[in-house]
Design a protein around this motif. Structure first.
Motif, PDB file in Angstrom:
ATOM      1  N   ARG A  25       2.230  34.510-120.743  1.00  8.31           N
ATOM      2  CA  ARG A  25       3.461  35.303-120.652  1.00  8.31           C
ATOM      3  C   ARG A  25       3.124  36.619-119.962  1.00  8.31           C
ATOM      4  NH1 ARG A  25       7.366  33.355-124.405  1.00  8.31           N
ATOM      5  NH2 ARG A  25       6.488  31.807-125.850  1.00  8.31           N
ATOM      6  N   LEU A  26       3.757  36.839-118.818  1.00  7.73           N
ATOM      7  CA  LEU A  26       3.525  38.068-118.060  1.00  7.73           C
ATOM      8  C   LEU A  26       4.821  38.859-117.952  1.00  7.73           C
ATOM      9  CD1 LEU A  26       1.364  36.706-115.090  1.00  7.73           C
ATOM     10  CD2 LEU A  26       0.587  37.568-117.303  1.00  7.73           C
ATOM     11  N   GLU A  27       4.699  40.170-117.974  1.00  9.89           N
ATOM     12  CA  GLU A  27       5.842  41.053-117.768  1.00  9.89           C
ATOM     13  C   GLU A  27       5.521  41.943-116.578  1.00  9.89           C
ATOM     14  OE1 GLU A  27       7.911  44.773-120.036  1.00  9.89           O
ATOM     15  OE2 GLU A  27       7.535  42.977-121.249  1.00  9.89           O
ATOM     16  N   VAL A  28       6.334  41.826-115.522  1.00 11.32           N
ATOM     17  CA  VAL A  28       6.034  42.525-114.274  1.00 11.32           C
ATOM     18  C   VAL A  28       7.297  43.189-113.732  1.00 11.32           C
ATOM     19  CG1 VAL A  28       4.158  40.959-113.671  1.00 11.32           C
ATOM     20  CG2 VAL A  28       6.477  40.441-112.915  1.00 11.32           C
ATOM     21  N   ASP A  29       7.090  44.099-112.788  1.00 11.59           N
ATOM     22  CA  ASP A  29       8.216  44.738-112.111  1.00 11.59           C
ATOM     23  C   ASP A  29       8.847  43.764-111.118  1.00 11.59           C
ATOM     24  OD1 ASP A  29       7.925  47.223-113.358  1.00 11.59           O
ATOM     25  OD2 ASP A  29       6.380  47.839-111.925  1.00 11.59           O
ATOM     26  N   PRO A  30      10.156  43.863-110.903  1.00 12.93           N
ATOM     27  CA  PRO A  30      10.792  43.004-109.896  1.00 12.93           C
ATOM     28  C   PRO A  30      10.402  43.441-108.495  1.00 12.93           C
ATOM     29  CG  PRO A  30      12.357  44.620-110.707  1.00 12.93           C
ATOM     30  CD  PRO A  30      11.118  44.776-111.535  1.00 12.93           C
ATOM     31  N   GLU A  31      10.565  42.530-107.549  1.00 16.89           N
ATOM     32  CA  GLU A  31      10.285  42.864-106.163  1.00 16.89           C
ATOM     33  C   GLU A  31      11.555  43.005-105.345  1.00 16.89           C
ATOM     34  OE1 GLU A  31       6.835  41.258-103.895  1.00 16.89           O
ATOM     35  OE2 GLU A  31       8.421  40.350-102.701  1.00 16.89           O
ATOM     36  N   ILE A  32      12.567  42.247-105.684  1.00 17.49           N
ATOM     37  CA  ILE A  32      13.819  42.301-104.925  1.00 17.49           C
ATOM     38  C   ILE A  32      14.996  42.458-105.882  1.00 17.49           C
ATOM     39  CG2 ILE A  32      12.999  40.963-102.946  1.00 17.49           C
ATOM     40  CD1 ILE A  32      14.350  38.520-104.206  1.00 17.49           C
ATOM     41  N   ALA A  33      16.105  42.901-105.323  1.00 23.47           N
ATOM     42  CA  ALA A  33      17.352  43.016-106.077  1.00 23.47           C
ATOM     43  C   ALA A  33      18.495  42.558-105.178  1.00 23.47           C
ATOM     44  CB  ALA A  33      17.584  44.455-106.535  1.00 23.47           C
ATOM     45  N   ARG A  34      19.441  41.848-105.769  1.00 24.48           N
ATOM     46  CA  ARG A  34      20.602  41.376-105.023  1.00 24.48           C
ATOM     47  C   ARG A  34      21.867  42.049-105.549  1.00 24.48           C
ATOM     48  NH1 ARG A  34      21.323  36.282-106.564  1.00 24.48           N
ATOM     49  NH2 ARG A  34      19.570  36.323-107.998  1.00 24.48           N
ATOM     50  N   ILE A  35      22.762  42.363-104.652  1.00 19.92           N
ATOM     51  CA  ILE A  35      24.071  42.894-105.025  1.00 19.92           C
ATOM     52  C   ILE A  35      25.152  42.040-104.377  1.00 19.92           C
ATOM     53  CG2 ILE A  35      23.338  45.275-105.428  1.00 19.92           C
ATOM     54  CD1 ILE A  35      24.340  45.973-102.617  1.00 19.92           C
ATOM     55  N   GLY A  36      26.263  41.910-105.080  1.00 20.09           N
ATOM     56  CA  GLY A  36      27.420  41.202-104.552  1.00 20.09           C
ATOM     57  C   GLY A  36      28.482  42.198-104.137  1.00 20.09           C
ATOM     58  N   ILE A  37      29.046  42.015-102.952  1.00 23.40           N
ATOM     59  CA  ILE A  37      30.050  42.931-102.409  1.00 23.40           C
ATOM     60  C   ILE A  37      31.317  42.129-102.138  1.00 23.40           C
ATOM     61  CG2 ILE A  37      30.560  44.603-100.586  1.00 23.40           C
ATOM     62  CD1 ILE A  37      27.391  44.388-100.016  1.00 23.40           C
ATOM     63  N   THR A  38      32.424  42.562-102.687  1.00 16.95           N
ATOM     64  CA  THR A  38      33.708  41.910-102.446  1.00 16.95           C
ATOM     65  C   THR A  38      34.643  42.888-101.764  1.00 16.95           C
ATOM     66  OG1 THR A  38      33.446  40.540-104.430  1.00 16.95           O
ATOM     67  CG2 THR A  38      35.655  40.681-103.481  1.00 16.95           C
ATOM     68  N   VAL A  39      35.040  42.554-100.542  1.00 17.81           N
ATOM     69  CA  VAL A  39      35.953  43.391 -99.758  1.00 17.81           C
ATOM     70  C   VAL A  39      37.342  42.766 -99.844  1.00 17.81           C
ATOM     71  CG1 VAL A  39      36.430  44.357 -97.493  1.00 17.81           C
ATOM     72  CG2 VAL A  39      34.065  44.010 -98.215  1.00 17.81           C
ATOM     73  N   SER A  40      38.353  43.578-100.135  1.00 16.70           N
ATOM     74  CA  SER A  40      39.714  43.068-100.322  1.00 16.70           C
ATOM     75  C   SER A  40      40.705  43.758 -99.397  1.00 16.70           C
ATOM     76  CB  SER A  40      40.166  43.264-101.782  1.00 16.70           C
ATOM     77  OG  SER A  40      39.276  42.634-102.672  1.00 16.70           O
ATOM     78  N   ALA A  41      41.815  43.093 -99.190  1.00 15.80           N
ATOM     79  CA  ALA A  41      42.928  43.672 -98.428  1.00 15.80           C
ATOM     80  C   ALA A  41      44.217  43.063 -98.947  1.00 15.80           C
ATOM     81  CB  ALA A  41      42.767  43.402 -96.934  1.00 15.80           C
ATOM     82  N   ALA A  84      47.419  42.083 -93.089  1.00 12.65           N
ATOM     83  CA  ALA A  84      46.450  41.931 -94.178  1.00 12.65           C
ATOM     84  C   ALA A  84      45.122  41.413 -93.636  1.00 12.65           C
ATOM     85  CB  ALA A  84      46.992  40.986 -95.251  1.00 12.65           C
ATOM     86  N   LEU A  85      45.198  40.463 -92.701  1.00 15.92           N
ATOM     87  CA  LEU A  85      43.986  39.914 -92.111  1.00 15.92           C
ATOM     88  C   LEU A  85      43.260  40.956 -91.266  1.00 15.92           C
ATOM     89  CD1 LEU A  85      42.192  37.462 -91.705  1.00 15.92           C
ATOM     90  CD2 LEU A  85      43.682  36.754 -89.808  1.00 15.92           C
ATOM     91  N   ALA A  86      44.029  41.768 -90.533  1.00 16.14           N
ATOM     92  CA  ALA A  86      43.424  42.822 -89.712  1.00 16.14           C
ATOM     93  C   ALA A  86      42.735  43.865 -90.591  1.00 16.14           C
ATOM     94  CB  ALA A  86      44.484  43.477 -88.828  1.00 16.14           C
ATOM     95  N   ASP A  87      43.377  44.242 -91.709  1.00 19.08           N
ATOM     96  CA  ASP A  87      42.766  45.204 -92.634  1.00 19.08           C
ATOM     97  C   ASP A  87      41.482  44.638 -93.242  1.00 19.08           C
ATOM     98  OD1 ASP A  87      44.695  47.081 -92.177  1.00 19.08           O
ATOM     99  OD2 ASP A  87      45.859  46.625 -93.983  1.00 19.08           O
ATOM    100  N   LEU A  88      41.536  43.337 -93.590  1.00 21.63           N
ATOM    101  CA  LEU A  88      40.360  42.705 -94.184  1.00 21.63           C
ATOM    102  C   LEU A  88      39.213  42.661 -93.176  1.00 21.63           C
ATOM    103  CD1 LEU A  88      39.182  41.209 -96.631  1.00 21.63           C
ATOM    104  CD2 LEU A  88      40.052  39.073 -95.640  1.00 21.63           C
ATOM    105  N   THR A  89      39.527  42.339 -91.944  1.00 17.65           N
ATOM    106  CA  THR A  89      38.499  42.295 -90.897  1.00 17.65           C
ATOM    107  C   THR A  89      37.865  43.664 -90.692  1.00 17.65           C
ATOM    108  OG1 THR A  89      39.671  40.492 -89.783  1.00 17.65           O
ATOM    109  CG2 THR A  89      38.075  41.733 -88.479  1.00 17.65           C
ATOM    110  N   ARG A  90      38.688  44.704 -90.686  1.00 15.17           N
ATOM    111  CA  ARG A  90      38.186  46.055 -90.489  1.00 15.17           C
ATOM    112  C   ARG A  90      37.296  46.491 -91.655  1.00 15.17           C
ATOM    113  NH1 ARG A  90      40.321  50.439 -92.544  1.00 15.17           N
ATOM    114  NH2 ARG A  90      42.310  49.386 -92.945  1.00 15.17           N
ATOM    115  N   HIS A 122      46.982  38.378-100.012  1.00 11.79           N
ATOM    116  CA  HIS A 122      45.729  38.917-100.535  1.00 11.79           C
ATOM    117  C   HIS A 122      44.562  38.293 -99.775  1.00 11.79           C
ATOM    118  CE1 HIS A 122      47.165  41.107-104.145  1.00 11.79           C
ATOM    119  NE2 HIS A 122      48.144  40.212-104.126  1.00 11.79           N
ATOM    120  N   GLY A 123      43.666  39.124 -99.320  1.00 12.31           N
ATOM    121  CA  GLY A 123      42.484  38.622 -98.614  1.00 12.31           C
ATOM    122  C   GLY A 123      41.213  39.137 -99.267  1.00 12.31           C
ATOM    123  N   ARG A 124      40.170  38.297 -99.249  1.00 16.81           N
ATOM    124  CA  ARG A 124      38.884  38.683 -99.831  1.00 16.81           C
ATOM    125  C   ARG A 124      37.740  38.100 -99.017  1.00 16.81           C
ATOM    126  NH1 ARG A 124      41.875  37.730-104.524  1.00 16.81           N
ATOM    127  NH2 ARG A 124      42.011  39.529-105.936  1.00 16.81           N
TER     128      ARG A 124
END
Length: 242
Positions: A25-41, A49-55, A98-100
């Motif tokens: 059993r080992l306990e170590v620091d992480p090397e990478i991190a992931r984030i999720g980004i959701t853009v809406s219009a 709505a599509l133009a705003d989402l694209t921008r 609604h766009g995402r």
């Protein structure tokens, strides 16, 4: 006539067998991190709505890309634009659209991660989730854990043999626990040194909020092996023998 050798899973008096399990059993620091980004219009006109989402999607991608090598992976996931119907009245009428767009970014520089997360969250109609800390699939930490588990199995078997006044003779079998259905490793690895840098060339965004102070979550790596050895036959004496 050739005879088939008899399988002796429990050993014989001439070659007694010892079976053990090795764990690490080992306990170590992480090397990478992931984030999720959701853009809406949202808008009453589908094209608007599509133009705003694209921008907004382009603005989010441009911001992430200004962090250069700090971002190891940038991927666009699901895209959707759907009508919202009115709840009352006869017939189906479209009230709005609604766009995402879902984006995933993977970073190894955790100093940049805190700054980027804050700047993304400051964009219009943009949601940020995470971070999810992880180890890389090819991280040397996984190898370290497996090797430690093997060494622990050998040491345990040797201690059993020594308790009988004998020693190990040969390795018969070494296997991962559940070797036929071993799950794939998740992302991860030992954390490298963090670096701090200024990132130039970003488009004109609103005044940035202070960077978010993120504390990396320690990762737990677990390895198990089953091992079987043969021992040199011990000389067993009855208690009370002289």
């Amino acid at each position: 006539m050739e005879t088939t050798p008899t399988h002796t899973p429990y050993g014989t008096p001439d070659a007694p067998r010892v079976a053990v399990r090795g764990e690490a059993r080992l306990e170590v620091d992480p090397e990478i991190a992931r984030i999720g980004i959701t853009v809406s219009a949202r808008g009453t006109d589908r094209r608007e709505a599509l133009a705003d989402l694209t921008r907004r999607n382009a603005a989010a991608l441009d911001l992430v890309k200004t962090y250069g090598e700090a971002v190891e992976k940038l991927e666009t996931g699901a895209f959707s634009i759907s009508p919202q119907l009115t709840k009352h009245g006869r017939g189906e009428k479209i009230r709005a659209y609604h766009g995402r767009v879902h984006i995933t970014a993977e970073l190894a520089d955790f100093t940049a991660l805190g700054e980027l997360t804050t700047r993304l969250a400051d964009l219009d109609l943009t949601r940020v989730e995470g971070p999810w800390w992880a180890l890389r699939p090819d991280s040397p930490v996984h190898r370290r854990a497996r090797q430690q588990a093997v060494r622990e199995a050998v040491q345990r078997a040797r201690e059993y043999a020594e308790a009988l006044g004998t020693g190990l003779a040969a390795l018969v079998e070494l296997a991962d626990i559940g070797a036929e259905n071993t799950p794939a490793y998740g992302y991860g690895g030992p954390a490298g040194g963090m670096r701090s840098a200024a990132y130039a060339g970003a488009p004109d965004f609103a005044e940035d909020a202070p960077p978010l102070d993120l504390e990396p979550q320690r990762q737990h790596v677990y390895a198990q092996v089953n091992a079987r050895f043969t021992m040199t036959p011990p000389e067993l004496r009855a208690s009370g023998a002289r």
